[in-house]
Write an enzyme that holds these catalytic residues in place. Structure first.
Site, mmCIF file in Angstrom:
data_model
loop_
_atom_site.group_PDB
_atom_site.id
_atom_site.type_symbol
_atom_site.label_atom_id
_atom_site.label_comp_id
_atom_site.label_asym_id
_atom_site.label_seq_id
_atom_site.Cartn_x
_atom_site.Cartn_y
_atom_site.Cartn_z
ATOM 1 N N ASP A 1 1.272 -1.129 0.340
ATOM 2 C CA ASP A 1 0.110 0.010 0.045
ATOM 3 C C ASP A 1 1.212 1.192 -0.198
ATOM 4 O O ASP A 1 2.178 0.529 0.387
ATOM 5 C CB ASP A 1 -0.407 0.092 1.522
ATOM 6 C CG ASP A 1 -2.379 -0.863 1.288
ATOM 7 O OD1 ASP A 1 -2.809 -2.043 0.081
ATOM 8 O OD2 ASP A 1 -2.876 -1.130 2.578
ATOM 9 N N ARG B 1 -0.968 -0.698 -8.724
ATOM 10 C CA ARG B 1 -2.542 -0.290 -7.970
ATOM 11 C C ARG B 1 -2.592 1.355 -8.357
ATOM 12 O O ARG B 1 -2.086 1.610 -7.272
ATOM 13 C CB ARG B 1 -3.216 -1.070 -6.966
ATOM 14 C CG ARG B 1 -4.286 -0.331 -6.396
ATOM 15 C CD ARG B 1 -4.275 -0.423 -4.853
ATOM 16 N NE ARG B 1 -4.402 -1.364 -4.196
ATOM 17 C CZ ARG B 1 -4.225 -1.858 -2.643
ATOM 18 N NH1 ARG B 1 -4.208 -1.342 -2.058
ATOM 19 N NH2 ARG B 1 -4.129 -2.988 -2.405
HETATM 20 C C1 FAD Z 1 -8.938 -1.411 -3.716
HETATM 21 C C2 FAD Z 1 -8.745 1.069 -2.922
HETATM 22 C C3 FAD Z 1 -7.382 -0.189 -2.705
HETATM 23 C C4 FAD Z 1 -6.473 1.771 -2.067
HETATM 24 N N1 FAD Z 1 -4.769 1.518 -1.347
HETATM 25 C C5 FAD Z 1 -4.634 2.883 -1.014
HETATM 26 C C6 FAD Z 1 -3.719 3.501 -0.778
HETATM 27 O O1 FAD Z 1 -2.868 2.232 -1.030
HETATM 28 N N2 FAD Z 1 -3.277 4.597 -0.625
HETATM 29 C C7 FAD Z 1 -3.893 5.854 -0.653
HETATM 30 O O2 FAD Z 1 -3.562 6.126 0.174
HETATM 31 N N3 FAD Z 1 -4.618 5.391 -1.126
HETATM 32 C C8 FAD Z 1 -5.424 3.801 -1.278
HETATM 33 N N4 FAD Z 1 -6.952 3.961 -1.236
HETATM 34 C C9 FAD Z 1 -7.940 5.597 -1.317
HETATM 35 C C10 FAD Z 1 -8.200 5.794 -2.393
HETATM 36 O O3 FAD Z 1 -7.051 6.656 -3.017
HETATM 37 C C11 FAD Z 1 -9.422 6.938 -2.586
HETATM 38 O O4 FAD Z 1 -8.966 7.665 -1.241
HETATM 39 C C12 FAD Z 1 -10.810 6.660 -2.225
HETATM 40 O O5 FAD Z 1 -11.126 5.247 -3.413
HETATM 41 C C13 FAD Z 1 -11.534 7.375 -2.811
HETATM 42 O O6 FAD Z 1 -11.200 7.639 -3.888
HETATM 43 P P1 FAD Z 1 -12.821 6.844 -5.492
HETATM 44 O O7 FAD Z 1 -12.248 7.245 -5.949
HETATM 45 O O8 FAD Z 1 -13.004 5.643 -4.362
HETATM 46 O O9 FAD Z 1 -13.842 7.729 -5.112
HETATM 47 P P2 FAD Z 1 -14.222 9.173 -4.245
HETATM 48 O O10 FAD Z 1 -13.508 10.438 -4.836
HETATM 49 O O11 FAD Z 1 -14.296 8.850 -3.182
HETATM 50 O O12 FAD Z 1 -15.905 9.435 -5.317
HETATM 51 C C14 FAD Z 1 -15.882 10.193 -6.413
HETATM 52 C C15 FAD Z 1 -17.372 9.786 -6.502
HETATM 53 O O13 FAD Z 1 -17.012 8.670 -6.729
HETATM 54 C C16 FAD Z 1 -18.942 8.236 -6.650
HETATM 55 N N5 FAD Z 1 -19.050 6.940 -5.805
HETATM 56 C C17 FAD Z 1 -17.655 6.788 -4.765
HETATM 57 N N6 FAD Z 1 -17.721 5.988 -3.799
HETATM 58 C C18 FAD Z 1 -19.690 5.406 -3.883
HETATM 59 C C19 FAD Z 1 -19.785 5.084 -2.973
HETATM 60 N N7 FAD Z 1 -19.714 4.159 -1.554
HETATM 61 N N8 FAD Z 1 -21.197 4.538 -3.324
HETATM 62 C C20 FAD Z 1 -21.603 5.360 -4.787
HETATM 63 N N9 FAD Z 1 -20.965 6.177 -5.545
HETATM 64 C C21 FAD Z 1 -19.510 6.816 -4.822
HETATM 65 C C22 FAD Z 1 -19.054 9.042 -6.280
HETATM 66 O O14 FAD Z 1 -19.971 9.805 -7.857
HETATM 67 C C23 FAD Z 1 -18.348 10.104 -5.199
HETATM 68 O O15 FAD Z 1 -18.793 11.694 -5.815
HETATM 69 C C24 FAD Z 1 -7.324 3.073 -2.015
HETATM 70 C C25 FAD Z 1 -8.646 2.722 -2.558
HETATM 71 C C26 FAD Z 1 -9.082 1.370 -2.966
HETATM 72 C C27 FAD Z 1 -10.737 0.677 -3.459
#
Ligand code: FAD
Length: 281
Positions: free
Chosen positions: A108, A158
């Site tokens: 991560d 990733r």
């Molecule tokens: C598998 C995985 C591993 C990760 N590993 C790391 C890591 O190692 N380091 C790190 O810094 N971060 C990590 N993250 C977190 C990542 O960096 C983001 O902070 C997090 O995923 C939120 O960003 P997003 O792109 O998912 O959507 P967001 O920016 O939270 O949301 C944007 C839009 O997506 C849609 N959306 C989001 N959530 C939902 C929901 N629950 N239901 C419906 N619509 C939704 C909506 O339209 C929303 O406005 C990881 C995320 C994932 C999924």
């Protein structure tokens, strides 16, 4: 179990590794893969780093045959902030166990103070190990260059937006700009990367990925989507039904507070969910 622990359960599979494995089995039955993460970070003493290392090894051995032995670890819990040599020794040991077990370990990515060290340590580990991948965060100004290098090196990446609070000199602050950066990085990874993982819940980003893969004739077997346990469950199944690979990040353990806090910061709906439950709604 205190009440807050109850609310964290939406995002955390349970306290014990067996709870996470059970969640993994439920996902597996639906054609969805998992990566398991024992929560914990920022370890500052060697004994605790050793315990985290042993727990990662035990976890790899515990995952039953049939379920992919895929785990995610945080370098800061393996001694990264104590010394690079200690961290290298601990993570190499985990990768040895993963190799014996036919498993894969994802490192991560944490705060930007650790990015350079994490990438350098990853390159060091890659000299002897194939079964390890890195995470790159689209919000960092440096990431497009890191993606290009990862593509050149054939590293498994990733791609996510990034979850830590970063200053403007390190990271983009505006969501539209972060999405543009994500798309640019994802396109490079789809075209030339080594089985990239597109980690997001953002529908605009998911659609852009699907469209770009289609336009560039990248088969859906050559990349996977990743999402977090408890978020957008229905979407996981839709993507699988449409022929995409989906892996869910399944966290477990008792040290869930920093993880939980990051999920709260990301989305007001997550806070609303917790408040509703706290107020008995
Ligand atoms: C598998 C995985 C591993 C990760 N590993 C790391 C890591 O190692 N380091 C790190 O810094 N971060 C990590 N993250 C977190 C990542 O960096 C983001 O902070 C997090 O995923 C939120 O960003 P997003 O792109 O998912 O959507 P967001 O920016 O939270 O949301 C944007 C839009 O997506 C849609 N959306 C989001 N959530 C939902 C929901 N629950 N239901 C419906 N619509 C939704 C909506 O339209 C929303 O406005 C990881 C995320 C994932 C999924």
């Amino acid at each position: 179990m205190n009440p807050l622990t109850l609310f964290a359960r939406r995002f955390v599979a349970g306290e014990r590794p067996q709870d996470a494995v059970r969640a993994g089995e439920r996902l597996h039955a639906k054609g969805i893969k998992a990566t398991f993460d024992k929560l914990g970070e920022d370890v500052l003493d060697r004994e605790a780093a050793k315990r985290a290392t042993d727990a990662a090894k035990d976890l790899l051995r515990l995952i039953p045959p049939g379920i992919e032995r895929n785990i995610s670890i945080k370098m800061s819990s393996m001694g990264q902030e104590i010394s690079r040599d200690l961290c290298l020794e601990n993570v190499s040991g985990i990768l040895d166990v993963a190799r014996e077990a036919g498993g894969f370990v994802r490192l991560d990515m944490e705060g930007s103070n650790l990015t350079q060290d994490t990438i350098e340590t990853f390159h060091e580990l890659r000299k002897a190990h194939e079964n390890v991948g890195i995470v790159l965060q689209a919000y960092l100004h440096r990431t497009l260059e890191d993606v290009k290098e990862a593509v050149r090196r054939g590293d498994r990446v990733r791609l996510c937006k990034g979850a830590y609070k970063e200053p403007p000199n390190a990271a983009l602050q505006d969501m539209a700009a972060i999405r543009r950066s994500f798309a640019a990085c994802a396109h490079l990874l789809l075209e030339g990367g080594q089985y990239p993982a597109i980690a997001t819940h953002d529908e605009a980003v998911i659609r852009d990925t699907i469209e770009h893969a289609k336009a560039q004739k990248v088969a859906s077997s050559r990349f996977e989507f990743q999402m977090l346990y408890g978020l957008r469950r229905r979407r996981w199944e839709e993507l699988v039904a449409a022929g995409h690979k989906v892996r869910i990040y399944v966290p477990f353990g008792t040290h869930w507070m920093p993880y939980f806090y990051r999920r709260m910061r990301e989305r007001k709906e997550n806070v609303a969910f917790v408040l509703k439950n706290l107020l008995g709604g």
